[in-house]
Design an enzyme around this catalytic site. Structure first.
Site: not given
Length: 278
Positions: A139, A147, A156, A182
């Site tokens: 993770d 973000n 991304d 993620e």
């Protein structure tokens, strides 16, 4: 096209042969359409020609008049009718094959990162479980902050970078997939606790080294990893749950580290105390 890490050579010659035959009849380009249409037209012309030629061979010159009259229509009719019909039908097969390919790609591969989808990863992992191995849940740390600070396009790009590092950091037989958001999953066939720990440690190092700058932005990307070695008699779900619990232990302990669930001996994770966390 993403590398299919799980593919193995089939042990059956019969299966291999049938697969090669299927490949011959797969139509994916217009060149194949025209080639097969030409072959089909050739057969369509040859059959009536032979039908009239065989009696000529047996009856000889007395049959020449009938043969001459019938020969040209026998050639011209299939020559005019067969090509457009064959091209139309074969092109439909081509479109169908390309559509199936797209659906297959969508089912197997994550569109953003190119690794396996969650369902396909877990399905292939379930098939590989009888031989044992270790499942890792990986993770990205503080991904929401990435973000929010840099935008979803940079987020991304960070996910694509993670997928690239996973491919680089594990062996060729490993199954790599995106579990969602993620979070990624990796199954290491036949891996022991120490091998899983070494792989997790290597991935943490690679992400820290190669994820510092992404798309020109100072990201300082790190990951937390939970590992669980599959035990005989356990289900895939129980092994994945153990890996998930180990992942949260890594998160609670400061991130940028890994834990191996139910380790039977001390893991190198003890050396992680001096790592930079965030």
């Amino acid at each position: 096209m993403p590398v299919r890490l799980w593919d193995k050579k089939t042990a059956s010659g019969t299966v291999s042969g049938s697969m090669r035959i299927e490949k011959i009849f797969e139509i994916r380009t217009m060149r194949q359409v025209y080639k097969l249409a030409a072959i089909t037209t050739g057969f369509a012309v040859m059959i009536p020609v032979l039908t009239f030629a065989i009696p000529f061979v047996f009856f000889g010159w007395p049959y020449l008049g009938v043969f001459a009259i019938a020969f040209f229509p026998a050639v011209l009719i299939p020559l005019l009718i067969t090509p457009p019909i064959a091209i139309l039908i074969l092109n439909l097969f081509r479109v169908q094959a390309l559509t199936i390919d797209k659906v297959d790609q969508y089912i197997r591969y994550d569109t953003l990162t190119g690794v396996l989808t969650r369902a396909y990863l877990l399905g292939k992992t379930r098939d590989a479980l009888p031989s044992g191995g270790a499942f890792m849940m990986i993770d990205a740390d503080h991904f929401k902050k990435i973000n929010d600070t840099h935008g979803h396009d940079v987020g991304d790009e960070a996910l694509r970078k993670m997928a690239e590092i996973l491919r680089k950091g594990v062996c060729g037989e490993a199954l790599i997939g995106r579990l969602g958001g993620e979070e990624f999953g990796v199954f290491l066939p036949g891996a022991t606790e120490s091998e899983a720990a070494a792989a997790a440690n290597r991935l943490c190092d690679l992400v820290r080294e190669e994820g510092r700058v992404i798309g020109g932005n100072d990201i300082a990307l790190t990951v937390s990893i939970g590992c669980a070695v599959h035990r005989d008699g356990n289900s895939l779900e129980s092994t994945v749950k153990l890996a998930d619990e180990a992942l949260y232990q890594a998160k609670r302990s400061g991130r940028d580290r890994y834990f191996v669930a139910n380790a039977t001996k001390p893991m190198p994770a003890l050396a992680l105390k001096g790592r930079i966390t965030g």
